[in-house]
Motif scaffolding. Structure first.
Motif, PDB file in Angstrom:
ATOM      1  N   VAL A   1       0.866  -1.179   0.000  1.00 21.88           N
ATOM      2  CA  VAL A   1       0.000   0.000   0.000  1.00 21.88           C
ATOM      3  C   VAL A   1       0.903   1.229   0.000  1.00 21.88           C
ATOM      4  CG1 VAL A   1      -1.792   1.292   1.220  1.00 21.88           C
ATOM      5  CG2 VAL A   1      -1.831  -1.208   1.233  1.00 21.88           C
ATOM      6  N   SER A   2       1.002   1.871  -1.138  1.00 22.66           N
ATOM      7  CA  SER A   2       1.810   3.083  -1.277  1.00 22.66           C
ATOM      8  C   SER A   2       0.976   4.270  -0.814  1.00 22.66           C
ATOM      9  CB  SER A   2       2.242   3.259  -2.743  1.00 22.66           C
ATOM     10  OG  SER A   2       2.835   4.533  -2.947  1.00 22.66           O
TER      11      SER A   2
ATOM     12  N   ALA B   1      -3.782   5.339 -16.015  1.00 19.43           N
ATOM     13  CA  ALA B   1      -3.521   4.366 -17.073  1.00 19.43           C
ATOM     14  C   ALA B   1      -2.064   4.382 -17.525  1.00 19.43           C
ATOM     15  CB  ALA B   1      -4.435   4.641 -18.268  1.00 19.43           C
ATOM     16  N   ASN B   2      -1.356   5.487 -17.301  1.00 18.48           N
ATOM     17  CA  ASN B   2       0.046   5.600 -17.690  1.00 18.48           C
ATOM     18  C   ASN B   2       1.005   5.148 -16.602  1.00 18.48           C
ATOM     19  OD1 ASN B   2      -0.545   6.648 -20.260  1.00 18.48           O
ATOM     20  ND2 ASN B   2      -0.774   8.716 -19.412  1.00 18.48           N
ATOM     21  N   GLN B   3       0.470   4.479 -15.590  1.00 12.32           N
ATOM     22  CA  GLN B   3       1.276   3.923 -14.508  1.00 12.32           C
ATOM     23  C   GLN B   3       2.002   4.982 -13.678  1.00 12.32           C
ATOM     24  OE1 GLN B   3       1.338   0.478 -13.571  1.00 12.32           O
ATOM     25  NE2 GLN B   3      -0.465   0.725 -14.881  1.00 12.32           N
ATOM     26  N   ARG B   4       1.439   6.178 -13.627  1.00 14.81           N
ATOM     27  CA  ARG B   4       1.950   7.157 -12.667  1.00 14.81           C
ATOM     28  C   ARG B   4       1.537   6.751 -11.253  1.00 14.81           C
ATOM     29  NH1 ARG B   4       5.949  10.033 -14.060  1.00 14.81           N
ATOM     30  NH2 ARG B   4       5.288  11.917 -12.953  1.00 14.81           N
ATOM     31  N   TYR B   5       0.454   6.000 -11.152  1.00 16.35           N
ATOM     32  CA  TYR B   5       0.079   5.293  -9.936  1.00 16.35           C
ATOM     33  C   TYR B   5       0.014   3.810 -10.266  1.00 16.35           C
ATOM     34  CZ  TYR B   5      -1.506   9.991  -8.674  1.00 16.35           C
ATOM     35  OH  TYR B   5      -1.570  11.344  -8.439  1.00 16.35           O
TER      36      TYR B   5
ATOM     37  N   PRO C   1      -7.454  -5.613  -8.651  1.00 16.25           N
ATOM     38  CA  PRO C   1      -7.441  -6.401  -7.411  1.00 16.25           C
ATOM     39  C   PRO C   1      -6.979  -5.599  -6.189  1.00 16.25           C
ATOM     40  CG  PRO C   1      -6.506  -7.664  -9.217  1.00 16.25           C
ATOM     41  CD  PRO C   1      -6.666  -6.265  -9.715  1.00 16.25           C
ATOM     42  N   GLY C   2      -5.980  -4.752  -6.377  1.00  9.61           N
ATOM     43  CA  GLY C   2      -5.508  -3.950  -5.251  1.00  9.61           C
ATOM     44  C   GLY C   2      -6.552  -2.972  -4.760  1.00  9.61           C
ATOM     45  N   ALA C   3      -7.215  -2.286  -5.699  1.00 12.26           N
ATOM     46  CA  ALA C   3      -8.271  -1.351  -5.317  1.00 12.26           C
ATOM     47  C   ALA C   3      -9.423  -2.080  -4.636  1.00 12.26           C
ATOM     48  CB  ALA C   3      -8.773  -0.601  -6.549  1.00 12.26           C
ATOM     49  N   THR C   4      -9.769  -3.255  -5.148  1.00 14.95           N
ATOM     50  CA  THR C   4     -10.839  -4.045  -4.537  1.00 14.95           C
ATOM     51  C   THR C   4     -10.490  -4.432  -3.109  1.00 14.95           C
ATOM     52  OG1 THR C   4     -11.480  -4.918  -6.689  1.00 14.95           O
ATOM     53  CG2 THR C   4     -12.198  -6.164  -4.750  1.00 14.95           C
ATOM     54  N   PHE C   5      -9.238  -4.772  -2.876  1.00 14.02           N
ATOM     55  CA  PHE C   5      -8.782  -5.130  -1.532  1.00 14.02           C
ATOM     56  C   PHE C   5      -8.987  -3.967  -0.566  1.00 14.02           C
ATOM     57  CE2 PHE C   5      -5.787  -5.473   1.890  1.00 14.02           C
ATOM     58  CZ  PHE C   5      -5.697  -6.829   2.177  1.00 14.02           C
ATOM     59  N   VAL C   6      -8.576  -2.769  -0.968  1.00 20.95           N
ATOM     60  CA  VAL C   6      -8.702  -1.612  -0.080  1.00 20.95           C
ATOM     61  C   VAL C   6     -10.169  -1.292   0.182  1.00 20.95           C
ATOM     62  CG1 VAL C   6      -8.209   0.857   0.166  1.00 20.95           C
ATOM     63  CG2 VAL C   6      -6.467  -0.674  -0.771  1.00 20.95           C
ATOM     64  N   ARG C   7     -11.003  -1.365  -0.851  1.00 25.38           N
ATOM     65  CA  ARG C   7     -12.436  -1.123  -0.647  1.00 25.38           C
ATOM     66  C   ARG C   7     -13.036  -2.148   0.314  1.00 25.38           C
ATOM     67  NH1 ARG C   7     -12.597  -1.318  -6.520  1.00 25.38           N
ATOM     68  NH2 ARG C   7     -11.999   0.717  -7.361  1.00 25.38           N
ATOM     69  N   ALA C   8     -12.605  -3.397   0.182  1.00 26.24           N
ATOM     70  CA  ALA C   8     -13.125  -4.445   1.069  1.00 26.24           C
ATOM     71  C   ALA C   8     -12.672  -4.220   2.503  1.00 26.24           C
ATOM     72  CB  ALA C   8     -12.667  -5.816   0.577  1.00 26.24           C
ATOM     73  N   ALA C   9     -11.438  -3.742   2.686  1.00 25.46           N
ATOM     74  CA  ALA C   9     -10.954  -3.448   4.038  1.00 25.46           C
ATOM     75  C   ALA C   9     -11.792  -2.346   4.676  1.00 25.46           C
ATOM     76  CB  ALA C   9      -9.482  -3.042   3.985  1.00 25.46           C
TER      77      ALA C   9
ATOM     78  N   VAL D   1       5.777  -6.684  -6.498  1.00 27.06           N
ATOM     79  CA  VAL D   1       4.700  -6.816  -5.520  1.00 27.06           C
ATOM     80  C   VAL D   1       3.492  -6.027  -6.014  1.00 27.06           C
ATOM     81  CG1 VAL D   1       3.968  -6.301  -3.155  1.00 27.06           C
ATOM     82  CG2 VAL D   1       6.280  -7.120  -3.589  1.00 27.06           C
ATOM     83  N   ARG D   2       2.303  -6.631  -5.934  1.00 23.76           N
ATOM     84  CA  ARG D   2       1.087  -5.897  -6.292  1.00 23.76           C
ATOM     85  C   ARG D   2       0.980  -4.663  -5.403  1.00 23.76           C
ATOM     86  NH1 ARG D   2      -2.910  -9.507  -7.553  1.00 23.76           N
ATOM     87  NH2 ARG D   2      -2.923  -8.749  -9.689  1.00 23.76           N
ATOM     88  N   THR D   3       0.699  -3.517  -6.017  1.00 21.94           N
ATOM     89  CA  THR D   3       0.740  -2.237  -5.313  1.00 21.94           C
ATOM     90  C   THR D   3      -0.525  -1.450  -5.584  1.00 21.94           C
ATOM     91  OG1 THR D   3       3.160  -2.176  -5.505  1.00 21.94           O
ATOM     92  CG2 THR D   3       2.048  -0.096  -5.036  1.00 21.94           C
ATOM     93  N   VAL D   4      -1.006  -0.762  -4.561  1.00 20.27           N
ATOM     94  CA  VAL D   4      -2.142   0.144  -4.714  1.00 20.27           C
ATOM     95  C   VAL D   4      -1.758   1.485  -4.107  1.00 20.27           C
ATOM     96  CG1 VAL D   4      -3.192  -0.784  -2.596  1.00 20.27           C
ATOM     97  CG2 VAL D   4      -4.591   0.533  -4.191  1.00 20.27           C
TER      98      VAL D   4
END
Length: 329
Positions: free
Chosen positions: A186-187, A220-224, A229-237, A282-285
């Protein structure tokens, strides 16, 4: 408009100021341009040759030493006024360096709050705080450095019973790769809230607003580095509720997180998320509380966003075991 130079003193006061030196000479206001007497043997210059003599005098007085004893120094201007809560309803936090000390505070405090449940978890909890993010992170203590990757190599080696300080074996290399693949980074970095005077700089459907909770950042340009899946994880938390002080869960769901994507005709900033994701695999959000006046000497955020960020980060640590299957896509 060029930035104004630092103001140490008025020209008249500076001209009248004289700092006596041994032998009756002065370092300022004397009209002399000869600096050879202050040059040490070997040709290296002293601090008065590299810095304004009045600044050298102020530093020496603060340290209680003679100006001639100074070799060199590094100085940074900083706001010394303490942080405070203000506004007509006491709903705003005013402080220097909210970006990014607010997220550092949230990360450390949420880790501490979930310590009671640490023994029962199957996962490793890590908080990493880096230097030099605003100037590229390319340093030994920045996110481009080896600190986090080395840490993530040593953890599985230690868990396998090996020497965490020795060279990794092939088995430990495989374990470290699997360890990173099953992790979530989680960045956390502050987000630009929509400014009332410049509302057109944001897309109306993706504009972070003060007081409405943690922001999930997309680009979309990977500036973030956020993916679905990462966004879904944070919403679920956030949906699981506010983590209690003993690491358990209440039944009160948090407010939904905000979603941010930069307007198509505006430039997009970045964080250490993309570089960390590419360096570590590592998967990052990318997330962060919204704020105004970012990078000003006095920044501003909403109290509720600080609380919401704390609750979401605490829920991520406390519920990672339950939510982890959502990452395995």
């Amino acid at each position: 408009q060029p930035p104004p130079p630092p103001l140490l003193a008025t020209a008249v006061r500076e001209t009248l100021w004289k700092h006596p030196q041994p032998g009756g000479t002065t370092t300022a206001g004397s009209g002399s341009s000869d600096s050879s007497s202050s040059t040490p043997p070997g040709g290296s210059k002293g601090p008065t040759d590299r810095h304004h003599p009045l600044l050298v005098k102020l530093v020496a007085e603060h340290l209680g030493v003679d100006p001639g004893d100074l070799v060199d120094f590094e100085l940074q201007l900083a706001d010394t006024q303490p942080a405070c809560v203000g506004g007509a309803a006491d709903e705003f936090v005013f402080s220097g360096r909210l970006d990014n000390q607010a997220c550092c505070y949230l990360g450390v405090e949420s880790l501490v709050k979930t310590l009671p449940s640490l023994a029962a978890t199957k996962h490793v909890r890590v908080v990493a705080l880096f230097d030099h993010e605003e100037v590229g992170s390319n340093s030994a203590t920045g996110a481009q450095g080896p600190l986090l990757r080395d840490t993530l190599l040593r953890i599985p080696a230690a868990l396998l019973g090996g020497d965490a300080h020795a060279s990794a074996t092939a088995r430990e290399d495989v374990a470290a790769a699997a360890f990173r693949a099953r992790s979530l980074l989680v960045s956390a970095d502050m987000a630009h809230a929509q400014h009332p005077n410049y509302a057109d700089r944001h897309d109306g459907e993706h504009a972070p607003r003060l007081g409405r909770g943690l922001v999930i950042k997309h680009n979309a340009n990977q500036r973030y580095a956020t993916d679905a899946p990462g966004a879904t994880f944070v919403r679920a938390a956030a949906a699981l509720g506010v983590a209690s002080s003993d690491g358990g869960q209440s039944t009160t769901p948090l407010a939904p997180c905000q979603e941010f994507a930069v307007k198509a005709d505006q430039a997009c900033g970045s964080t250490i998320g993309p570089m960390s994701a590419s360096n570590l695999g590592v998967r990052t959000v990318d997330v962060g509380p919204p704020q105004l006046s970012m990078h000003s000497i006095r920044e501003m955020m909403h109290v509720d966003d600080l609380r919401h960020g704390m609750d979401v980060f605490t829920s991520i640590f406390a519920n990672f075991d339950a939510l982890h299957p959502a990452l395995l896509v």
